[in-house]
Scaffold this active site. Structure first.
Site, mmCIF file in Angstrom:
data_model
loop_
_atom_site.group_PDB
_atom_site.id
_atom_site.type_symbol
_atom_site.label_atom_id
_atom_site.label_comp_id
_atom_site.label_asym_id
_atom_site.label_seq_id
_atom_site.Cartn_x
_atom_site.Cartn_y
_atom_site.Cartn_z
ATOM 1 N N ASP A 84 12.591 -10.144 12.382
ATOM 2 C CA ASP A 84 11.295 -10.809 12.187
ATOM 3 C C ASP A 84 11.169 -11.227 10.716
ATOM 4 O O ASP A 84 11.378 -10.403 9.822
ATOM 5 C CB ASP A 84 10.202 -9.796 12.574
ATOM 6 C CG ASP A 84 8.818 -10.411 12.626
ATOM 7 O OD1 ASP A 84 8.704 -11.626 12.850
ATOM 8 O OD2 ASP A 84 7.847 -9.648 12.451
ATOM 9 N N HIS A 85 10.827 -12.458 10.464
ATOM 10 C CA HIS A 85 10.649 -12.973 9.093
ATOM 11 C C HIS A 85 11.826 -12.632 8.174
ATOM 12 O O HIS A 85 11.644 -12.026 7.113
ATOM 13 C CB HIS A 85 9.357 -12.430 8.457
ATOM 14 C CG HIS A 85 8.143 -13.030 9.058
ATOM 15 N ND1 HIS A 85 7.707 -14.293 8.766
ATOM 16 C CD2 HIS A 85 7.282 -12.538 9.973
ATOM 17 C CE1 HIS A 85 6.622 -14.569 9.479
ATOM 18 N NE2 HIS A 85 6.349 -13.521 10.222
ATOM 19 N N HIS A 177 -1.503 -12.750 10.047
ATOM 20 C CA HIS A 177 -0.997 -11.410 10.391
ATOM 21 C C HIS A 177 -2.107 -10.385 10.134
ATOM 22 O O HIS A 177 -2.816 -10.484 9.138
ATOM 23 C CB HIS A 177 0.200 -11.039 9.507
ATOM 24 C CG HIS A 177 1.458 -11.791 9.849
ATOM 25 N ND1 HIS A 177 2.154 -12.524 8.937
ATOM 26 C CD2 HIS A 177 2.139 -11.897 11.021
ATOM 27 C CE1 HIS A 177 3.224 -13.053 9.521
ATOM 28 N NE2 HIS A 177 3.240 -12.698 10.780
HETATM 29 P P1 13P Z 1 0.155 -8.934 13.932
HETATM 30 O O1 13P Z 1 0.490 -7.775 13.075
HETATM 31 O O2 13P Z 1 -1.062 -9.649 13.450
HETATM 32 O O3 13P Z 1 0.049 -8.572 15.371
HETATM 33 O O4 13P Z 1 1.333 -10.001 13.759
HETATM 34 C C1 13P Z 1 2.643 -9.640 14.096
HETATM 35 C C2 13P Z 1 3.602 -10.701 13.732
HETATM 36 O O5 13P Z 1 3.305 -11.872 13.737
HETATM 37 C C3 13P Z 1 4.974 -10.291 13.378
HETATM 38 O O6 13P Z 1 5.739 -11.358 12.964
#
Ligand code: 13P
Length: 287
Positions: A84-85, A177
Site C-alpha cells: 500500500d502506498h 485517510h
Molecule cells: P482509511 O484508514 O481511511 O480507512 O484508509 C485506508 C487506505 O486508504 C489505505 O491506503
C-alpha cells in the site's frame, strides 16, 4: 496461493461491486480478515503499508506468513497481498519478497517522473504476473507520516497513467485517510465520472474507505470504483474492543493477561467490520 488483483478487480468492475483492501498489522489481523473472506466467499486484498511491513519484520516475513496462513487455514478464495502506498524502492523489495500486487505511489513526483517510473514498473510487474496500482492526485490526510493535500486528480493525467498499462488506478476525488472532518465536502463524483469516461474499463481505487457514507460508496462503485481501501475502521474497532476487555480487568491473579484472550475481542471486532464492509461493497459470494 496468492493471486494478482487483476482478475478479481476486472470482474468486480464488470459486475458493479468492489473488492475490499484491508490493511494488516500483525498475525491476528491477517487471520481475522482471511477467515472472514473465506466464510463469506469473497475475494480480498491484504494491504501492507511500508510502516506495517517494517513492524512485521520486513516484507519477506509478511509474504511468508500470509502464504503459510492461506495454506494452513485452507483459504480457497482469491487473496492478493498488496503493498500500500509504496515508494519506488519498496515496490522492488515486495516484488522480490513474493507479494502478488504493489502500489507505486508516484503522486508526489512531477508527472513526467511518475510516468517514467510507472512505465518501468508496469514492465517488471507484467513479466512476473503481478498487479500494479498507480496514484494520480493525492489522497488527503496522513498515512505513515506522509501528508497528502487531497487535491482532485486531473482526468487527463489519469488517462496518461492508465494508458501505461497499470492494473488499477487510485485517483484523488476528495477522499481522505482516517476520519473525515465535520466540514468535509464529500467525494467529487463529477471528477470520478470524468476519470471513468477517460479510462474506460480500468478498475478505479478509492482510498480512505473509513467513514464514507454508504450511499457515497454505492455511487462511487456505480461510477467505476472496484477496489476500496479500509484501515482506520479496523483500527478503531480493534482498539475499542481491546480497551473494553482490559477495563473489565480479567487479569490472571496478578500474572497479567493471557495474550491470546486479550487479543480475541479485537479480532472479533475486525471480523465484524470486514463483514460489514464486504456487505456494503457487494463482494460476498463473488469469489
Ligand atoms: P482509511 O484508514 O481511511 O480507512 O484508509 C485506508 C487506505 O486508504 C489505505 O491506503
Amino acid at each position: 496461493m496468492l493471486v494478482s488483483a487483476k482478475e478479481m478487480l476486472e470482474k468486480a468492475k464488470a459486475g458493479k461491486y468492489a473488492v475490499g483492501q484491508f490493511n494488516i498489522n500483525n498475525l491476528e489481523w491477517t487471520k481475522a480478515i482471511l477467515q472472514t473472506a473465506q466464510e463469506l466467499n469473497s475475494p480480498v486484498i491484504l494491504g501492507v503499508s511500508e510502516g506495517a511491513g517494517k513492524y512485521m519484520c520486513g516484507f519477506k516475513t509478511v509474504a511468508n506468513m500470509v502464504s503459510a496462513m492461506i495454506d494452513e487455514l485452507k483459504i480457497t478464495v482469491p487473496v492478493a497481498l498488496h503493498l500500500d502506498h509504496g515508494s519506488y524502492e519498496a515496490c522492488y523489495k515486495c516484488i522480490e519478497a513474493g507479494f502478488s500486487s504493489v502500489m507505486f505511489d508516484g503522486s508526489h513526483y512531477p508527472i513526467e517522473e511518475n510516468v517514467e517510473k510507472t512505465k518501468e514498473l508496469v514492465n517488471v510487474c507484467a513479466e512476473k504476473g503481478l498487479s500494479l496500482e498507480a496514484e494520480v492526485g493525492s489522497i488527503g490526510g496522513e498515512e505513515d507520516g506522509v501528508v497528502g493535500m487531497g487535491e482532485c486528480a486531473d482526468p487527463d493525467e489519469c488517462k496518461m497513467i492508465a494508458d501505461l498499462g497499470v492494473t488499477m488506478l487510485a485517483a484523488g476525488i476528495g477522499n481522505i485517510h482516517g476520519k473525515y472532518p465535520a466540514n468535509w465536502a464529500g467525494l467529487s463524483f463529477d471528477t470520478l465520472d470524468k476519470i471513468q469516461q477517460k479510462t474506460g474499463v480500468m478498475p478505479l481505487v478509492l482510498h480512505g474507505g473509513t467513514g464514507i457514507p454508504a450511499e457515497m460508496i454505492q455511487k462511487a462503485i456505480s461510477l467505476g470504483v472496484a477496489k476500496i481501501n479500509v484501515n482506520t475502521e479496523c483500527q478503531l474497532a480493534f482498539a475499542a474492543a481491546t480497551r473494553k476487555y482490559v477495563e473489565a480487568g480479567k487479569d490472571l491473579e496478578g500474572k497479567g493477561f493471557d495474550p491470546r484472550k486479550l487479543l480475541a475481542p479485537g479480532v472479533e471486532a475486525i471480523k465484524a467490520t470486514v463483514k460489514e464492509k464486504m456487505e456494503l461493497f457487494g463482494s460476498i459470494g463473488k469469489a
